[in-house]
Design a protein around this motif. Structure first.
Motif, PDB file in Angstrom:
ATOM      1  N   PHE A 192       1.378  14.298  -9.303  1.00  0.00           N
ATOM      2  CA  PHE A 192       0.995  15.495 -10.030  1.00  0.00           C
ATOM      3  C   PHE A 192       0.253  15.064 -11.287  1.00  0.00           C
ATOM      4  O   PHE A 192       0.737  14.227 -12.044  1.00  0.00           O
ATOM      5  CB  PHE A 192       2.221  16.311 -10.431  1.00  0.00           C
ATOM      6  N   GLU A 193      -0.915  15.635 -11.489  1.00  0.00           N
ATOM      7  CA  GLU A 193      -1.659  15.391 -12.717  1.00  0.00           C
ATOM      8  C   GLU A 193      -1.369  16.551 -13.658  1.00  0.00           C
ATOM      9  O   GLU A 193      -1.607  17.707 -13.329  1.00  0.00           O
ATOM     10  CB  GLU A 193      -3.165  15.343 -12.434  1.00  0.00           C
ATOM     11  N   SER A 194      -0.822  16.236 -14.824  1.00  0.00           N
ATOM     12  CA  SER A 194      -0.628  17.274 -15.827  1.00  0.00           C
ATOM     13  C   SER A 194      -1.713  17.070 -16.890  1.00  0.00           C
ATOM     14  O   SER A 194      -2.615  16.253 -16.715  1.00  0.00           O
ATOM     15  CB  SER A 194       0.768  17.176 -16.436  1.00  0.00           C
ATOM     16  N   ASN A 195      -1.618  17.777 -17.991  1.00  0.00           N
ATOM     17  CA  ASN A 195      -2.651  17.643 -19.023  1.00  0.00           C
ATOM     18  C   ASN A 195      -2.683  16.259 -19.652  1.00  0.00           C
ATOM     19  O   ASN A 195      -3.721  15.838 -20.139  1.00  0.00           O
ATOM     20  CB  ASN A 195      -2.459  18.705 -20.106  1.00  0.00           C
ATOM     21  N   PHE A 196      -1.549  15.559 -19.650  1.00  0.00           N
ATOM     22  CA  PHE A 196      -1.495  14.305 -20.393  1.00  0.00           C
ATOM     23  C   PHE A 196      -0.996  13.097 -19.610  1.00  0.00           C
ATOM     24  O   PHE A 196      -0.948  12.006 -20.141  1.00  0.00           O
ATOM     25  CB  PHE A 196      -0.602  14.480 -21.633  1.00  0.00           C
ATOM     26  N   LYS A 197      -0.604  13.298 -18.342  1.00  0.00           N
ATOM     27  CA  LYS A 197      -0.046  12.158 -17.609  1.00  0.00           C
ATOM     28  C   LYS A 197      -0.082  12.404 -16.110  1.00  0.00           C
ATOM     29  O   LYS A 197      -0.350  13.513 -15.650  1.00  0.00           O
ATOM     30  CB  LYS A 197       1.387  11.888 -18.062  1.00  0.00           C
ATOM     31  N   TYR A 198       0.230  11.338 -15.375  1.00  0.00           N
ATOM     32  CA  TYR A 198       0.400  11.413 -13.921  1.00  0.00           C
ATOM     33  C   TYR A 198       1.882  11.235 -13.629  1.00  0.00           C
ATOM     34  O   TYR A 198       2.534  10.359 -14.181  1.00  0.00           O
ATOM     35  CB  TYR A 198      -0.398  10.323 -13.220  1.00  0.00           C
ATOM     36  N   ILE A 199       2.399  12.067 -12.748  1.00  0.00           N
ATOM     37  CA  ILE A 199       3.813  12.006 -12.398  1.00  0.00           C
ATOM     38  C   ILE A 199       3.907  11.677 -10.914  1.00  0.00           C
ATOM     39  O   ILE A 199       3.439  12.442 -10.073  1.00  0.00           O
ATOM     40  CB  ILE A 199       4.505  13.350 -12.698  1.00  0.00           C
ATOM     41  N   PHE A 200       4.482  10.528 -10.589  1.00  0.00           N
ATOM     42  CA  PHE A 200       4.644  10.072  -9.208  1.00  0.00           C
ATOM     43  C   PHE A 200       6.037  10.478  -8.731  1.00  0.00           C
ATOM     44  O   PHE A 200       7.037  10.108  -9.347  1.00  0.00           O
ATOM     45  CB  PHE A 200       4.536   8.549  -9.124  1.00  0.00           C
ATOM     46  N   SER A 210       0.851  -1.181   0.000  1.00  0.00           N
ATOM     47  CA  SER A 210       0.000   0.000   0.000  1.00  0.00           C
ATOM     48  C   SER A 210       0.887   1.231   0.000  1.00  0.00           C
ATOM     49  O   SER A 210       1.858   1.303   0.748  1.00  0.00           O
ATOM     50  CB  SER A 210      -0.890  -0.012   1.245  1.00  0.00           C
ATOM     51  N   ARG A 211       0.556   2.190  -0.835  1.00  0.00           N
ATOM     52  CA  ARG A 211       1.285   3.448  -0.884  1.00  0.00           C
ATOM     53  C   ARG A 211       0.296   4.585  -0.727  1.00  0.00           C
ATOM     54  O   ARG A 211      -0.750   4.614  -1.374  1.00  0.00           O
ATOM     55  CB  ARG A 211       2.038   3.607  -2.215  1.00  0.00           C
ATOM     56  N   SER A 212       0.647   5.524   0.118  1.00  0.00           N
ATOM     57  CA  SER A 212      -0.220   6.678   0.327  1.00  0.00           C
ATOM     58  C   SER A 212       0.168   7.773  -0.658  1.00  0.00           C
ATOM     59  O   SER A 212       1.341   7.973  -0.960  1.00  0.00           O
ATOM     60  CB  SER A 212      -0.117   7.172   1.766  1.00  0.00           C
ATOM     61  N   LEU A 213      -0.858   8.465  -1.164  1.00  0.00           N
ATOM     62  CA  LEU A 213      -0.649   9.468  -2.191  1.00  0.00           C
ATOM     63  C   LEU A 213      -1.207  10.816  -1.768  1.00  0.00           C
ATOM     64  O   LEU A 213      -2.285  10.900  -1.186  1.00  0.00           O
ATOM     65  CB  LEU A 213      -1.354   9.051  -3.495  1.00  0.00           C
ATOM     66  N   CYS A 214      -0.479  11.845  -2.095  1.00  0.00           N
ATOM     67  CA  CYS A 214      -0.955  13.228  -2.008  1.00  0.00           C
ATOM     68  C   CYS A 214      -1.159  13.641  -3.459  1.00  0.00           C
ATOM     69  O   CYS A 214      -0.213  13.682  -4.237  1.00  0.00           O
ATOM     70  CB  CYS A 214       0.089  14.097  -1.318  1.00  0.00           C
ATOM     71  N   PHE A 215      -2.393  13.885  -3.857  1.00  0.00           N
ATOM     72  CA  PHE A 215      -2.739  14.100  -5.255  1.00  0.00           C
ATOM     73  C   PHE A 215      -2.857  15.589  -5.552  1.00  0.00           C
ATOM     74  O   PHE A 215      -3.598  16.302  -4.876  1.00  0.00           O
ATOM     75  CB  PHE A 215      -4.065  13.392  -5.555  1.00  0.00           C
ATOM     76  N   LYS A 216      -2.144  16.066  -6.573  1.00  0.00           N
ATOM     77  CA  LYS A 216      -2.168  17.471  -6.958  1.00  0.00           C
ATOM     78  C   LYS A 216      -2.466  17.580  -8.439  1.00  0.00           C
ATOM     79  O   LYS A 216      -1.757  17.008  -9.265  1.00  0.00           O
ATOM     80  CB  LYS A 216      -0.835  18.164  -6.656  1.00  0.00           C
ATOM     81  N   SER A 217      -3.517  18.290  -8.767  1.00  0.00           N
ATOM     82  CA  SER A 217      -3.920  18.463 -10.159  1.00  0.00           C
ATOM     83  C   SER A 217      -3.441  19.807 -10.681  1.00  0.00           C
ATOM     84  O   SER A 217      -3.732  20.847 -10.107  1.00  0.00           O
ATOM     85  CB  SER A 217      -5.438  18.382 -10.286  1.00  0.00           C
ATOM     86  N   PHE A 218      -2.692  19.757 -11.778  1.00  0.00           N
ATOM     87  CA  PHE A 218      -2.253  20.972 -12.443  1.00  0.00           C
ATOM     88  C   PHE A 218      -2.747  21.000 -13.875  1.00  0.00           C
ATOM     89  O   PHE A 218      -2.266  21.767 -14.693  1.00  0.00           O
ATOM     90  CB  PHE A 218      -0.724  21.085 -12.395  1.00  0.00           C
ATOM     91  N   SER A 219      -3.693  20.128 -14.203  1.00  0.00           N
ATOM     92  CA  SER A 219      -4.214  20.110 -15.559  1.00  0.00           C
ATOM     93  C   SER A 219      -5.028  21.370 -15.816  1.00  0.00           C
ATOM     94  O   SER A 219      -5.656  21.915 -14.925  1.00  0.00           O
ATOM     95  CB  SER A 219      -5.075  18.867 -15.781  1.00  0.00           C
ATOM     96  N   GLY A 220      -4.972  21.838 -17.037  1.00  0.00           N
ATOM     97  CA  GLY A 220      -5.745  23.010 -17.419  1.00  0.00           C
ATOM     98  C   GLY A 220      -5.125  24.326 -16.997  1.00  0.00           C
ATOM     99  O   GLY A 220      -5.624  25.386 -17.334  1.00  0.00           O
ATOM    100  N   LYS A 221      -4.030  24.296 -16.274  1.00  0.00           N
ATOM    101  CA  LYS A 221      -3.369  25.528 -15.857  1.00  0.00           C
ATOM    102  C   LYS A 221      -2.592  26.103 -17.041  1.00  0.00           C
ATOM    103  O   LYS A 221      -2.134  25.376 -17.909  1.00  0.00           O
ATOM    104  CB  LYS A 221      -2.411  25.266 -14.690  1.00  0.00           C
ATOM    105  N   LYS A 222      -2.424  27.406 -17.060  1.00  0.00           N
ATOM    106  CA  LYS A 222      -1.687  28.051 -18.146  1.00  0.00           C
ATOM    107  C   LYS A 222      -0.243  27.595 -18.177  1.00  0.00           C
ATOM    108  O   LYS A 222       0.330  27.384 -19.230  1.00  0.00           O
ATOM    109  CB  LYS A 222      -1.748  29.566 -17.997  1.00  0.00           C
ATOM    110  N   ASN A 223       0.364  27.448 -17.019  1.00  0.00           N
ATOM    111  CA  ASN A 223       1.758  27.047 -16.946  1.00  0.00           C
ATOM    112  C   ASN A 223       1.826  25.622 -16.414  1.00  0.00           C
ATOM    113  O   ASN A 223       1.703  25.390 -15.234  1.00  0.00           O
ATOM    114  CB  ASN A 223       2.551  27.987 -16.031  1.00  0.00           C
ATOM    115  N   ASN A 224       2.019  24.687 -17.314  1.00  0.00           N
ATOM    116  CA  ASN A 224       2.070  23.275 -16.934  1.00  0.00           C
ATOM    117  C   ASN A 224       3.519  22.794 -16.819  1.00  0.00           C
ATOM    118  O   ASN A 224       3.775  21.619 -16.800  1.00  0.00           O
ATOM    119  CB  ASN A 224       1.298  22.439 -17.957  1.00  0.00           C
ATOM    120  N   LYS A 225       4.482  23.740 -16.764  1.00  0.00           N
ATOM    121  CA  LYS A 225       5.895  23.390 -16.667  1.00  0.00           C
ATOM    122  C   LYS A 225       6.397  23.416 -15.234  1.00  0.00           C
ATOM    123  O   LYS A 225       7.416  22.832 -14.923  1.00  0.00           O
ATOM    124  CB  LYS A 225       6.731  24.359 -17.504  1.00  0.00           C
TER     125      LYS A 225
END
Length: 133
Positions: free
Chosen positions: A90-98, A50-65
Motif C-alpha cells: 500500500f502506498e500512502s502519502n508518506f510511505k510504503y506498507i508491505f 524474489s517476492r511478488s507484489l500487488c501494488f495499491k496506491s492510496f496516496s492523495g485520497k481524502k481518507n488515508n486511514k
C-alpha cells in the motif's frame, strides 16, 4: 504523492532500485493473477530471492486511514485479495506498507461478517462489505 497507478508504480520501482533491489515486470498470466511487480533481492543467507507484489496506491485520497480490499472484481470474479502475490504494497502519502497477502486475507476473514448484507454507502463499510454500483 498524488499520481496515477502507473506513475505510482514507476516511482516505487525507482525507490526499490535506490534501496538495492531489482524489479521485474510480470508476464501477462502473472498480471492476470494480480501480480504487478517482482522485487528481487538477497535473502539473509545471501541466496537470491524474489517476492511478488500487488501494488495499491492510496496516496492523495481524502481518507488515508483505511484501505479498501477487493474481494470481487468488476466482473464478479475473485479480486486481488485472492490473487497470487506474496505481498500487498500500500502506498500512502508518506510511505510504503508491505503486508503479506495471506495474512491480510486471514485478517479480513476474521473481521468481516460475510453473512450480513452489503452496505449501501462506503462510509458504512468498516469491516463490512460494500459494492460500487
Amino acid at each position: 504523492m498524488n499520481n496515477s497507478p502507473q506513475k505510482s508504480l514507476e516511482i516505487f520501482k525507482t525507490f526499490a532500485k535506490q534501496k538495492g533491489f531489482k524489479t521485474k515486470l510480470p508476464t501477462k498470466a502473472q498480471y492476470s493473477s494480480f501480480i504487478d511487480l517482482f522485487l528481487l533481492g538477497k535473502s539473509p543467507d545471501s541466496t537470491p530471492s524474489s517476492r511478488s507484489l500487488c501494488f495499491k496506491s492510496f496516496s492523495g485520497k481524502k481518507n488515508n486511514k483505511w484501505a479498501w480490499v477487493e474481494l470481487k472484481n468488476f466482473k464478479g470474479e475473485p479480486g486481488w485479495l485472492y490473487g497470487s502475490a506474496d505481498f500487498v504494497v500500500f502506498e500512502s502519502n508518506f510511505k510504503y506498507i508491505f503486508i503479506p497477502r495471506k495474512k491480510l486475507l486471514d485478517f479480513v476473514h476474521s473481521k468481516v461478517d460475510f453473512s450480513k448484507s452489503i452496505v449501501a454507502n462506503s462510509w458504512e463499510a468498516k469491516y463490512k462489505i460494500f459494492q460500487r454500483e
